[in-house]
Design a protein around this motif. Structure first.
Motif, PDB file in Angstrom:
ATOM      1  N   SER A 228       0.834  -1.204   0.000  1.00 56.63           N
ATOM      2  CA  SER A 228       0.000   0.000   0.000  1.00 56.63           C
ATOM      3  C   SER A 228       0.869   1.254   0.000  1.00 56.63           C
ATOM      4  N   LEU A 229       1.933   1.238   0.800  1.00 55.16           N
ATOM      5  CA  LEU A 229       2.839   2.384   0.846  1.00 55.16           C
ATOM      6  C   LEU A 229       3.572   2.546  -0.479  1.00 55.16           C
ATOM      7  N   ALA A 230       4.047   1.452  -1.054  1.00 54.25           N
ATOM      8  CA  ALA A 230       4.769   1.524  -2.339  1.00 54.25           C
ATOM      9  C   ALA A 230       3.864   2.069  -3.438  1.00 54.25           C
ATOM     10  N   ALA A 231       2.628   1.595  -3.482  1.00 56.39           N
ATOM     11  CA  ALA A 231       1.687   2.073  -4.497  1.00 56.39           C
ATOM     12  C   ALA A 231       1.365   3.547  -4.305  1.00 56.39           C
ATOM     13  N   ALA A 232       1.235   3.979  -3.041  1.00 56.08           N
ATOM     14  CA  ALA A 232       0.950   5.388  -2.764  1.00 56.08           C
ATOM     15  C   ALA A 232       2.125   6.272  -3.171  1.00 56.08           C
ATOM     16  N   LEU A 233       3.345   5.824  -2.901  1.00 55.17           N
ATOM     17  CA  LEU A 233       4.536   6.570  -3.298  1.00 55.17           C
ATOM     18  C   LEU A 233       4.601   6.700  -4.821  1.00 55.17           C
ATOM     19  N   ASP A 234       4.271   5.619  -5.506  1.00 54.96           N
ATOM     20  CA  ASP A 234       4.297   5.644  -6.970  1.00 54.96           C
ATOM     21  C   ASP A 234       3.258   6.619  -7.520  1.00 54.96           C
ATOM     22  N   GLY A 235       2.091   6.636  -6.900  1.00 54.56           N
ATOM     23  CA  GLY A 235       1.032   7.510  -7.378  1.00 54.56           C
ATOM     24  C   GLY A 235       1.282   8.980  -7.091  1.00 54.56           C
ATOM     25  N   ALA A 236       1.960   9.267  -5.976  1.00 53.34           N
ATOM     26  CA  ALA A 236       2.189  10.657  -5.592  1.00 53.34           C
ATOM     27  C   ALA A 236       3.441  11.245  -6.230  1.00 53.34           C
ATOM     28  N   GLY A 237       4.363  10.386  -6.636  1.00 50.65           N
ATOM     29  CA  GLY A 237       5.608  10.848  -7.242  1.00 50.65           C
ATOM     30  C   GLY A 237       5.699  10.448  -8.707  1.00 50.65           C
ATOM     31  N   ARG A 238       6.933  10.443  -9.222  1.00 48.28           N
ATOM     32  CA  ARG A 238       7.144  10.097 -10.624  1.00 48.28           C
ATOM     33  C   ARG A 238       7.484   8.633 -10.827  1.00 48.28           C
ATOM     34  N   GLY A 239       7.609   7.896  -9.744  1.00 47.81           N
ATOM     35  CA  GLY A 239       7.866   6.469  -9.895  1.00 47.81           C
ATOM     36  C   GLY A 239       8.479   5.864  -8.654  1.00 47.81           C
ATOM     37  N   THR A 240       8.219   4.562  -8.448  1.00 47.72           N
ATOM     38  CA  THR A 240       8.740   3.834  -7.286  1.00 47.72           C
ATOM     39  C   THR A 240       9.255   2.478  -7.735  1.00 47.72           C
ATOM     40  N   VAL A 241      10.395   2.090  -7.168  1.00 42.85           N
ATOM     41  CA  VAL A 241      10.971   0.765  -7.402  1.00 42.85           C
ATOM     42  C   VAL A 241      11.132   0.074  -6.059  1.00 42.85           C
ATOM     43  N   VAL A 242      10.683  -1.169  -5.971  1.00 46.46           N
ATOM     44  CA  VAL A 242      10.903  -1.981  -4.781  1.00 46.46           C
ATOM     45  C   VAL A 242      11.999  -2.984  -5.110  1.00 46.46           C
ATOM     46  N   GLY A 243      13.096  -2.914  -4.375  1.00 46.09           N
ATOM     47  CA  GLY A 243      14.218  -3.818  -4.615  1.00 46.09           C
ATOM     48  C   GLY A 243      14.437  -4.748  -3.442  1.00 46.09           C
TER      49      GLY A 243
END
Length: 318
Positions: A228-243
């Protein structure tokens, strides 16, 4: 007339011959079995030795490739994130070395690293769910949109994401009172710790997954909270990567869970972030995210390839 002693001698002779035949036959059979077993043992030993040599050669090759990537990684990522900024999210159980390496490589790629947010295990505890929900509602600002059916962790993710990342170039690199209040509220509750200045609103986010799947009851729900946090970060910013390391793409791991969720359509994953080449792939994945494209990279289940294909051209973003 043949007397009894003749019969007795004949019978004894027959039994002696039979016994001798059995002994000779068993000895011959035993030798044959021993020869067969000996040949099989020699063959197995030879195969094992060949496997050891092949494994050693393969390990040398992998070590060489890692050394090659480490030496050239800065050149490989140069200017790929020019003009961008990155915030790092550390999950409970994540390896610190991978975070440090990705941070350094992001800087080599031309990005500013605003800071790090470390998620504490307390945030994911079941008995904190109601408190998390209430705190998120209390800290939510007017520009954060949350669906009516959102879970407590959907709300927390949206509130935290709004404090950490942005799509607006004018807001990037700037701290504000609202974001500061959110981070302070979550810190005072014992849910996160921070270093650097993560409230400066980065444009990109990297979340580093736990080194091992959460094995306790409720581990799946903890993965859902982090997704949920990763998806929210992706939606609010320009992109998110989970490594994460390869174990994170195995059953029960965060990356495995993310790849099976709806978030896989928007959040990129890299399941080899503990390697030098995987860290380069993380930067490439961020570059693809800037262009609006996500992907699943690495060697684990659900990966579409080791790296984006075609790989983004160097120096074109900024």
């Amino acid at each position: 007339m043949i007397d009894f002693r003749y019969h007795l001698v004949s019978i004894v002779a027959i039994f002696l011959a039979l016994a001798l035949g059995i002994v000779l036959g068993s000895t011959t059979l035993s030798n044959s079995v021993s020869d067969t077993l000996r040949q099989q043992a020699n063959s197995a030993a030879k195969t094992a030795q060949q496997a050891r040599v092949a494994q050693r050669d393969l390990q040398h090759q992998v070590n060489g490739q890692e050394q090659f990537t480490k030496v050239l990684s800065s050149q490989l990522v140069e200017n790929r994130l020019k003009g961008q900024s990155v915030v790092l999210i550390e999950t409970p159980g994540a390896g610190n070395d991978s975070i440090e390496q990705v941070s350094g490589l992001a800087k080599s790629a031309g990005a500013a690293v605003t800071g790090r947010v470390t998620i504490q295990k307390k945030l994911l505890d079941d008995d904190q769910r109601t408190t998390v929900d209430e705190l998120s509602a209390q800290l939510k600002s007017g520009d954060v949109e949350i669906p009516a059916d959102a879970s407590a962790y959907d709300k927390a993710g949206a509130v935290l994401a709004n404090a950490l990342v942005t799509k607006d170039p004018a807001k990037s690199g700037r701290e504000d009172a609202v974001g500061g209040a959110v981070l302070n509220g979550f810190k005072e509750a014992g849910y996160v710790t921070t270093s650097g200045k993560p409230g400066q609103h980065a444009t990109l986010a990297v979340m580093v997954a736990p080194a091992a799947p959460y094995a306790y009851d409720g581990g799946g729900e903890d993965n859902e909270a982090l997704i949920s946090l990763a998806a929210a970060l992706d939606g609010a910013g320009r992109g998110t990567v989970v490594g994460g390391p390869p174990t994170s793409a195995q059953e029960g791991g965060l990356i495995a869970a993310l790849r099976d969720s709806d978030a896989a359509d928007s959040v990129s994953t890299v399941d080899v972030v503990d390697t030098a080449s995987g860290q380069v792939v993380t930067i490439l994945a961020l570059q693809k995210e800037i262009g609006g494209k996500s992907g699943q990279y690495g060697t684990g289940a659900g990966a579409s390839g080791y790296l984006p294909s075609p790989a983004p051209t160097a120096g074109k973003n900024g």
